[in-house]
Structures are given as C-alpha cells and as structure tokens.
Design an enzyme around this catalytic site. Structure first.
Site, PDB file in Angstrom:
ATOM      1  N   GLU A  44     -22.230  39.398  72.710  1.00 21.59           N
ATOM      2  CA  GLU A  44     -21.749  40.772  72.515  1.00 21.59           C
ATOM      3  C   GLU A  44     -22.344  41.711  73.564  1.00 21.59           C
ATOM      4  O   GLU A  44     -23.527  41.646  73.867  1.00 21.59           O
ATOM      5  CB  GLU A  44     -22.122  41.234  71.104  1.00 21.59           C
ATOM      6  CG  GLU A  44     -21.524  42.559  70.709  1.00 21.59           C
ATOM      7  CD  GLU A  44     -21.868  42.933  69.270  1.00 21.59           C
ATOM      8  OE1 GLU A  44     -21.177  43.791  68.700  1.00 21.59           O
ATOM      9  OE2 GLU A  44     -22.835  42.377  68.715  1.00 21.59           O
ATOM     10  N   LYS A 118     -13.310  45.046  68.447  1.00 24.04           N
ATOM     11  CA  LYS A 118     -13.991  44.810  67.172  1.00 24.04           C
ATOM     12  C   LYS A 118     -13.457  45.754  66.085  1.00 24.04           C
ATOM     13  O   LYS A 118     -13.429  46.965  66.261  1.00 24.04           O
ATOM     14  CB  LYS A 118     -15.495  45.025  67.386  1.00 24.04           C
ATOM     15  CG  LYS A 118     -16.386  44.735  66.203  1.00 24.04           C
ATOM     16  CD  LYS A 118     -17.839  44.874  66.650  1.00 24.04           C
ATOM     17  CE  LYS A 118     -18.832  44.530  65.568  1.00 24.04           C
ATOM     18  NZ  LYS A 118     -20.223  44.588  66.090  1.00 24.04           N
ATOM     19  N   CYS A 155     -19.143  39.721  66.179  1.00 22.10           N
ATOM     20  CA  CYS A 155     -20.364  39.973  65.404  1.00 22.10           C
ATOM     21  C   CYS A 155     -20.082  40.324  63.942  1.00 22.10           C
ATOM     22  O   CYS A 155     -19.708  39.466  63.164  1.00 22.10           O
ATOM     23  CB  CYS A 155     -21.200  41.040  66.105  1.00 22.10           C
ATOM     24  SG  CYS A 155     -22.928  41.105  65.518  1.00 22.10           S
TER      25      CYS A 155
END
Length: 280
Positions: A44, A118, A155
C-alpha cells in the site's frame, strides 16, 4: 495461456525518501523477472511512508496523478523492461481536494489498464485515512492482463466480504491485497481473513504487508506476506515478520476451475435472497 503463473510480491521497509524507495522496488522487480515472474505487486502506497499514522496536511505532498504521474509512468517503463504485469499502489490526486488510495494496474507491455480505488477508509488510531482519502468510486474492476484476470482490494477493504465477492463475480483469478497493518491491531486476522476469502470466492490472493517501523508513528508493520490458493492453503512459506522480502510463487490457475466444480459455491449463490445486505 499457461495454467501456471509465476507471481511475485514485495514487502519492504521504508527507505526515507521516494526516489530510493522506488529504486528498491525496481531492483526487486528485476530480480523477480530473473526468477521468471510474470506478475508482481507492491505494498500500500509503496513509494511513500505510511503517513496515515498522523493527520498532517504536509503529507498531501505524496499524492500524484494516476496514470499521468511520475511513479506510474516509471512503472510502465519497468513493465516494458521486465515483461511483467505490475500492480502499483500510490496516493492519488484526481484534482484539488479529491484524493484516493489507489492502485494502478499495468500490463506486461507497459500499457496502463486502469485503476482500483480503495472503498473502505478507516479512521482509528494510527490509521487516520479519512483525513486523506475519499472512498473509492470506480467499482470493482478486474483487468484482463497478460497473465489472466487480475483484481485489487486494498488493506482495510479485506475486512468486508462484499468486495471480495464482486471481484470474483467480475472474473478475478488473482487478487492483490496491498496493505499496511500493524502487529498489535489485527495480526491474528491476517492469516485468517484472506485464506477465508480465497476459499469463499475460489481464486488466488496475494496478501502484502509492510514490514518494520517508520518515523510517523509506532505502528509495527509485521510483514508475513503470502500467496494463498482457492483451497485456502498457503502457496509456499509465509514471508518474514521482521525483514523485507521478495516472494515468488507458482500459481496453478487450473485449480480455480477444479475447486469451483468441486465446491460449486457460485452455482449455489442466492442473490435473489440477499436484498437486505444492501439496505443502509
């Protein structure tokens, strides 16, 4: 297309500056290519520290456009050089005030295929991401690459099963999950959630975590990156929890059809019964 894909991932320590961090990953990619890897993914916001440990406006400086920023362009050159598909997670600025936690996907010939943003943005101690990022708004793309159909989940997304499923429905064979997660927060979930998602959705997952501590907080990123197959089994060993590492593994994509025929989870889905899942 061969059923066996040699895939790679990198878990790395922060070097202290963007230039050396990118250079380090370029060298890992070249080494992966020397080992025969056809696809590689990074952690990330790989070219920056995990600045979300604090809420400070100075960290907007890490953001750049996607695909027209310097890092993605450099990774396109790297893809052409190595002949690998590359998953490139960066801090994206779309326009003033519009920032996203993003991963670009680049094909083996250097073509930019698209981006994933994300969806789920945490806001808890040490992970103050809502200060920086808007929620993703480009859906759940799966990219038709030189190695097959590749998706991305980033994540904190991994805690939400809906996106894993949508990536499967969109045809993913391999999903990269670049992360930055710390030892005290959710380590016991790390080797539980992604294998479970690989089983439920019957594809391969590359789970990537940072490693070490950085200057903006006391998060202890514990590495232990891995590949997991559609049966929920690790492909080879899990990476170190203390040092950076390049992980290269052979993934037999033929196992996807085998598992889907044996377990038939997609056949037995009941979308007609799931209306309540999308009610606010």
């Amino acid at each position: 297309m061969a059923n066996v894909v040699r895939a790679a991932l990198v878990q790395a320590t922060w070097t202290g500056d963007t230039e050396s961090m990118i250079a380090k990953h370029e060298e890992y990619a070249r080494e992966a290519a020397r080992q025969g890897a056809e696809v590689i993914g990074f952690q990330e916001v790989f070219n920056a520290p995990y600045f979300c440990q604090v809420q400070e406006s100075e960290h907007y400086r890490w953001a750049e456009p996607v695909p027209d920023g310097p890092t993605v362009r450099r990774m396109q050159n790297l893809a052409r050089e190595t002949g690998m598909v590359i998953v490139v997670p960066v801090f994206e600025i779309e326009q003033s005030g519009f920032y996203f936690n993003t991963a670009a996907v680049i094909d083996a010939d250097g073509t930019y295929l698209g981006k994933y943003r994300k969806h789920h943005i945490p806001q808890v101690k040490g992970f103050w991401e809502k200060y920086y990022f808007k929620p993703g708004n480009v859906g759940w793309p799966v990219f038709d690459t030189a190695v097959g159909k590749v998706g991305v989940y980033i994540c904190y997304d991994r805690h939400f099963p809906e996106g894993w499923r949508q990536l499967g429905l969109n045809g993913a064979q391999l999903v990269y999950n670049p992360s930055a997660t710390s030892r005290g927060l959710s380590a016991y979930l790390w080797q539980l959630e992604q294998p479970a998602a690989a089983v439920a959705n019957e594809y391969f997952i590359a789970a990537i975590n940072r490693v070490g501590q950085e200057e903006y907080g006391d998060n202890d990123f514990y590495g232990t990156s891995y590949f997991v197959d559609p049966r929920g089994q690790f492909v080879g060993d899990v990476a170190s929890d203390k040092t950076e590492e390049l992980v290269v593994r052979d993934l037999d994509f033929g196992l996807i059809d085998e598992v889907r025929q044996q377990w038939a989870f997609y056949r037995d889905r009941r979308p007609d019964a799931y209306e309540g899942l999308v009610q606010p």
